[in-house]
Design a protein around this motif. Structure first.
Motif, PDB file in Angstrom:
ATOM      1  N   ARG A   1       0.952  -1.058  -0.067  1.00 26.17           N
ATOM      2  CA  ARG A   1       0.033  -0.094   0.024  1.00 26.17           C
ATOM      3  C   ARG A   1       0.954   1.235   0.056  1.00 26.17           C
ATOM      4  O   ARG A   1       1.730   1.307   0.957  1.00 26.17           O
ATOM      5  N   SER A   2       0.550   2.201  -0.825  1.00 27.99           N
ATOM      6  CA  SER A   2       1.157   3.438  -0.863  1.00 27.99           C
ATOM      7  C   SER A   2       0.247   4.810  -1.001  1.00 27.99           C
ATOM      8  O   SER A   2      -0.855   4.504  -1.945  1.00 27.99           O
TER       9      SER A   2
ATOM     10  N   ARG B   1      -3.852   4.685   0.020  1.00 32.07           N
ATOM     11  CA  ARG B   1      -3.463   3.662   0.267  1.00 32.07           C
ATOM     12  C   ARG B   1      -3.729   2.520  -0.548  1.00 32.07           C
ATOM     13  O   ARG B   1      -4.319   1.180  -0.183  1.00 32.07           O
TER      14      ARG B   1
END
Length: 67
Positions: free
Chosen positions: A6-7, A11
């Motif tokens: 997740r980024s 997310r």
């Protein structure tokens, strides 16, 4: 090996792919740091060091639709 992380602000899952490499009979992947990888065929468990063990999820049998 493709892993999802997740980024960002939302997310969202983002795939990242790493090459499995072998050194002296040991498998590892380089993600910026070394992660050792082992597979136990008898128990069907994949181990990432230091992240732990992963067990294969067995698919659930589909139940027939009621008529």
């Amino acid at each position: 090996v493709t892993v999802f992380k997740r980024s960002g602000i939302r997310r969202r899952l983002k795939p990242e792919t790493y090459l499995l490499q072998e050194e002296n009979g040991n498998l590892f992947m380089n993600t910026g740091f070394r992660i050792d990888v082992a597979y136990n065929e008898a128990t069907d468990v994949l181990t990432f060091s230091p992240n732990g063990d992963y067990v294969r999820v067995k698919p659930q049998p589909e139940t027939p639709a009621e008529e």
